[in-house]
Design a protein around this motif. Sequence first.
Motif, short mmCIF file in Angstrom:
data_model
loop_
_atom_site.label_atom_id
_atom_site.label_comp_id
_atom_site.label_asym_id
_atom_site.label_seq_id
_atom_site.Cartn_x
_atom_site.Cartn_y
_atom_site.Cartn_z
N VAL A 1 -13.58 -96.07 -6.86
CA VAL A 1 -12.51 -95.21 -7.37
C VAL A 1 -12.89 -94.77 -8.77
O VAL A 1 -13.68 -95.43 -9.45
N VAL A 2 -12.31 -93.65 -9.20
CA VAL A 2 -12.64 -93.13 -10.53
C VAL A 2 -11.56 -93.57 -11.51
O VAL A 2 -10.37 -93.55 -11.20
N VAL A 3 -11.99 -93.99 -12.69
CA VAL A 3 -11.03 -94.48 -13.67
C VAL A 3 -11.37 -93.96 -15.05
O VAL A 3 -12.52 -93.67 -15.37
N ALA A 4 -10.33 -93.89 -15.89
CA ALA A 4 -10.49 -93.63 -17.31
C ALA A 4 -10.75 -94.97 -18.00
O ALA A 4 -10.43 -96.03 -17.45
N LEU B 1 -7.90 -107.07 -11.45
CA LEU B 1 -7.75 -107.08 -10.00
C LEU B 1 -9.03 -107.51 -9.28
O LEU B 1 -9.05 -107.60 -8.06
N GLY B 2 -10.07 -107.73 -10.05
CA GLY B 2 -11.30 -108.26 -9.46
C GLY B 2 -12.29 -107.23 -8.99
O GLY B 2 -13.21 -107.54 -8.24
N PHE B 3 -12.14 -105.99 -9.44
CA PHE B 3 -13.11 -104.95 -9.05
C PHE B 3 -14.24 -104.90 -10.07
O PHE B 3 -14.05 -105.15 -11.25
N LYS B 4 -15.41 -104.52 -9.61
CA LYS B 4 -16.56 -104.47 -10.51
C LYS B 4 -16.90 -103.01 -10.86
O LYS B 4 -16.62 -102.09 -10.08
N MET B 5 -17.51 -102.85 -12.01
CA MET B 5 -17.92 -101.52 -12.46
C MET B 5 -19.17 -101.11 -11.69
O MET B 5 -20.17 -101.82 -11.68
N LEU B 6 -19.14 -99.92 -11.11
CA LEU B 6 -20.28 -99.41 -10.36
C LEU B 6 -21.10 -98.43 -11.20
O LEU B 6 -22.31 -98.30 -11.01
N VAL C 1 -12.80 -100.50 -1.14
CA VAL C 1 -13.23 -100.15 -2.50
C VAL C 1 -14.25 -101.16 -2.99
O VAL C 1 -13.95 -102.35 -3.11
N LYS C 2 -15.45 -100.65 -3.28
CA LYS C 2 -16.49 -101.56 -3.75
C LYS C 2 -16.44 -101.75 -5.26
O LYS C 2 -17.05 -102.69 -5.77
N GLY C 3 -15.77 -100.87 -5.94
CA GLY C 3 -15.68 -101.01 -7.38
C GLY C 3 -15.14 -99.73 -8.00
O GLY C 3 -14.44 -98.96 -7.34
N GLN D 1 -8.22 -97.80 -18.05
CA GLN D 1 -7.87 -98.41 -16.78
C GLN D 1 -8.81 -99.58 -16.42
O GLN D 1 -8.60 -100.28 -15.43
N ILE D 2 -9.86 -99.74 -17.22
CA ILE D 2 -10.83 -100.81 -16.93
C ILE D 2 -10.18 -102.19 -16.90
O ILE D 2 -10.42 -102.98 -15.98
#
Lengths: 542, 186
Positions: free
Chosen positions: A147-150, A160-165, A120-122, A153-154
């Motif tokens: 992954v897709v988020v509402a 968790l260390g994921f970035k917004m794409l 998962v890149k973001g 969920q941001i």
Amino acid sequence: MKSNKSILMRALAYSLLAAIGILLVSDQAFAKYSEKTIHVSVMNVEGNWEITGDLPQQALLISLQGLVNRTAPRLYLLYGLHYVYTNTQALLDFYQEQHHVDYMMIKSVPDALVKFRKYVKGYIVYDQKIRDSIVLSFTAAGIMDGVVVAPDQIPMMEKLGFKMLADFRGKFENMDTTQIYKWAYNHYWNKSSHKELIYMGGEEGKRMQPGVADMGIADRAFFYDLSTLPSSVTQYKLVSMLYSKMKPFSFLFGWHSYMKDYEHSYVTLASHYALRVEGLNTLPNMSFNRWIKLPPGYKFKASHSNLKNLKVEKKIYVSFIQSDGLGIGAWLRPGRGQIPYGWEVNMYLYHYAPAILQFYYEQATPNDFFIGTLGGPSYMYPKAIPPKYLPTAIKMASKLMKDLDLNMFEIFDASDSLTRDLPKNIVDAYFKYMPNAIGFVNGYGPAHTFAVKNGRAFMSFDYYLPPTRSEKEVVGDLKELATLNPKRPYFLFFHVREYTDVKEVMDIMKHLGPEFKIVPIDEFLKLAAMDPTFKTQYQFTR
Amino acid sequence: MKREVFHNWTIMVIFLITASIPGLSKAQSFVGTWNFDKSQSKNVGAFFESGEMRYQMKIIPEGNGKMVIEDLTSTEAGWRKSKLNVDLNAPETTSIHPRGNLASFSFEAVAIGPNQTIKTKAVQGSDKFAFDLTSYFTVLVSQGTYNIVLYSHYKLSPDGKTLTVTETRNSRKYDKQAVYVFHKAD
């Protein structure tokens, strides 16, 4: 004499080479049948599928599944028994028993994200107020590996260390549906795979059930939700353009929108471009299922009646075929195996996910008979397919039938609102290009296309059992049909709606006398060809 | 999958005749628009029982015992119309019915073929609020054709707001009658 050091160095070198070799083949090993244990993770995605309810979690996990399963089967989702596809647990059990799948449950979304972080890149944020932004986010997810988020969920994703794409909040507020998908086309079409398209329709409004999204994301497919009704001018124009860009016999997965258009408008338009429709939008776990391969040398064996020395009696022969019966119907419900019964097979699974078919073939009782569907190698309307492609479509279906040990084929064409019947030239095409089929059946509801050629019958359903009809009324219908068709034998093909189970059908038949005789579909077609008391009929001429 | 929606032409003919029966006041007339009431109807066939179908009739007098009955049924494409011409002064009425499946036969393979002629005979009931209609037509079935005789009894309520039609047919004598209930729309 070689020194010990020299021998040791050589041994290390060979070990290193061996290790490299193992690494090189490891990915390929998942593409072939493996007798080694396949360790997978499993999560439960049951919920209410509401956009402002459980969908955010469910959609996130489905999108994660698509990314994670791109190169191997790693994540499987359980949908529960209240989902339209009731077989997700049963299939998992089958994989465990027959395909060396071993699994552990993951309980939470954060745990899953941590475990599969490297895939998962973001994340992509959709706008919950605009349904099309959710659909579009699936396209973006596949292309951007996110992954897709509402929106709510941001914080979890950031923690968790994921970035917004990508962030689609507010982006499409002043756009209509056509404009949104034109935007998506301009930004994502050239980056998507065009192996298939995903119509993310089905339920609209507050709910969405994007079960098929994992496969689309894994394949970097283009997702859309555009009306296929000509009256929806701009949407129709855009979706027609998308279809025109696909190669003939490409796949359309997902399903039409229950609010925007109709099944028949969708499949008609698809057939105009010789595209293969495979439903539904709820179809689960395909990114996983397609990795489970058949054992080497596996051959599909279907039930076949002994058709030699058949004698035709002065009876009312009845044969049943269940619509959509394997995945979403009555296969797992009471009564199966107690009477001869026909089940419609989605033949594309032979190439896409053959283990699913293996599951059904190996569960089949001697009374379970399979029939190839539907119109072509997938769901296609023969009258809408451009004539130059029809022979190919039928030949592709014929090849699949051979691979799956099927010898009967079903057609349903709703491209003409006035009739479900087929003209003679279409019927003749099936006879010609499907030489190994012993017979054909036409319709969904009742229809009136009947023919016999060289000992093979082309029949239509004489009765359709809807879910709302009482047992007593159905018995009255069948008795009336027996009156309306007084010649004996009378051949009564019976199509059963997917949610009615075999036991219910048996309960109906108990009220009919011994003149009614239930036979398997292959025997039915053979007997009908031997003594065709039906009248040769084709689509009404206009 | 969605169900198809078909015609039921037989209902239409009745109203034509009743509309011209002497003695009925305008308020009690059959003329006008009638809406089918699924909840009060019985044994009418799967299409009529489903919530998806909408069914409406219009009876339009043309004078001298002639009338037109328009049968309107909902389809996915919108309302679908068929017309029936009736002449009360003739012993028998002949009409051409559009081809297609018949809703009153539910999901049985029974259809009207192209250019199908329907003959109807009307008989005044025992009172001025009722009459009987006998219709003759041929349907297509898998073995060829079958001649249907449809018996219909039409009864208007005293206030003229409800029309009840009971039907039996020769191919289904053992069953209970079908009962169609309509309410005046205008």
